[in-house]
Motif scaffolding. Structure first.
Motif, mmCIF file in Angstrom:
data_model
loop_
_atom_site.group_PDB
_atom_site.id
_atom_site.type_symbol
_atom_site.label_atom_id
_atom_site.label_comp_id
_atom_site.label_asym_id
_atom_site.label_seq_id
_atom_site.Cartn_x
_atom_site.Cartn_y
_atom_site.Cartn_z
ATOM 1 N N GLU A 46 84.460 11.890 -28.799
ATOM 2 C CA GLU A 46 84.955 10.814 -29.648
ATOM 3 C C GLU A 46 83.823 9.913 -30.111
ATOM 4 O OE1 GLU A 46 87.657 8.309 -27.484
ATOM 5 O OE2 GLU A 46 86.174 7.752 -25.974
ATOM 6 N N GLY A 47 83.979 9.390 -31.302
ATOM 7 C CA GLY A 47 82.984 8.475 -31.836
ATOM 8 C C GLY A 47 83.054 7.130 -31.155
ATOM 9 N N VAL A 48 81.911 6.567 -30.856
ATOM 10 C CA VAL A 48 81.826 5.265 -30.194
ATOM 11 C C VAL A 48 81.328 4.205 -31.169
ATOM 12 C CG1 VAL A 48 80.694 3.960 -28.361
ATOM 13 C CG2 VAL A 48 81.428 6.321 -27.942
ATOM 14 N N ALA A 49 80.233 4.506 -31.832
ATOM 15 C CA ALA A 49 79.640 3.546 -32.768
ATOM 16 C C ALA A 49 78.698 4.286 -33.707
ATOM 17 C CB ALA A 49 78.883 2.448 -32.025
ATOM 18 N N ALA A 50 78.442 3.685 -34.847
ATOM 19 C CA ALA A 50 77.496 4.265 -35.797
ATOM 20 C C ALA A 50 76.802 3.153 -36.551
ATOM 21 C CB ALA A 50 78.209 5.206 -36.768
ATOM 22 N N ILE A 51 75.641 3.489 -37.111
ATOM 23 C CA ILE A 51 74.881 2.516 -37.878
ATOM 24 C C ILE A 51 74.269 3.191 -39.090
ATOM 25 C CG2 ILE A 51 72.782 2.880 -36.493
ATOM 26 C CD1 ILE A 51 72.248 -0.173 -36.850
ATOM 27 N N TYR A 52 74.298 2.485 -40.207
ATOM 28 C CA TYR A 52 73.700 2.961 -41.444
ATOM 29 C C TYR A 52 72.235 2.537 -41.391
ATOM 30 C CZ TYR A 52 72.598 2.956 -46.476
ATOM 31 O OH TYR A 52 72.023 3.147 -47.703
ATOM 32 N N ILE A 53 71.355 3.497 -41.223
ATOM 33 C CA ILE A 53 69.938 3.217 -41.081
ATOM 34 C C ILE A 53 69.380 2.625 -42.376
ATOM 35 C CG2 ILE A 53 67.663 4.206 -40.633
ATOM 36 C CD1 ILE A 53 69.517 4.192 -38.214
ATOM 37 N N GLY A 54 68.768 1.498 -42.233
ATOM 38 C CA GLY A 54 68.197 0.839 -43.405
ATOM 39 C C GLY A 54 69.162 -0.159 -44.009
ATOM 40 N N GLY A 55 70.446 0.195 -44.026
ATOM 41 C CA GLY A 55 71.442 -0.706 -44.584
ATOM 42 C C GLY A 55 71.962 -1.700 -43.566
ATOM 43 N N GLY A 56 72.026 -1.244 -42.308
ATOM 44 C CA GLY A 56 72.418 -2.138 -41.235
ATOM 45 C C GLY A 56 73.895 -2.204 -40.938
#
Length: 126
Positions: A46-56
């Motif tokens: 399951e997905g826990v967290a994600a981040i858009y690299i550069g965009g934040g």
């Protein structure tokens, strides 16, 4: 191709904290979306967290909102997952994932990611 190496897992008591790290390397183009997933025994990943690299922009699954924080280093090649107020139900193998495209509304889907790390184990005891 992107190589992802996780670190920082371990065993803690409920209420404790851990910080996971995921270092990305051997890529031609820096990944744009990096996420953390977890898989407990007998359960689906399951997905826990994600981040858009550069965009934040950051994204969190409901069970971890307010307790976990995903962040990136200045260069965008290392992503962290700071975990506070850990619960026994957080016990799982945690995986780092990356994709060449920016995170989307379906960031928590396993199929959204091309590259995966080997995982780091987190055990939370009651």
């Amino acid at each position: 191709q992107v190589q992802l190496v996780e670190s920082g897992g371990g065993s803690v008591q409920a209420g404790g904290s851990l910080r996971l790290s995921c270092a990305a390397s051997k890529y031609t183009y820096r990944p744009k979306c990096m996420g953390w997933f977890r898989q407990a025994p007998g359960k689906e990943r399951e997905g826990v967290a994600a981040i858009y690299i550069g965009g934040g922009s950051t994204y969190y699954a409901d069970p971890v909102k307010g307790r976990f924080t995903i962040s990136q280093d200045t260069g965008g090649s290392t992503v962290y997952l700071q975990m506070h107020s850990l619960k026994p139900e957080d016990t799982a193998m945690y995986y780092c994932a990356a994709d060449a495209y920016r995170c989307s509304a379906t960031w928590s889907a396993v199929d959204e990611y091309t590259y995966w790390g080997q995982g780091t184990r987190v055990t939370v005891s009651a």
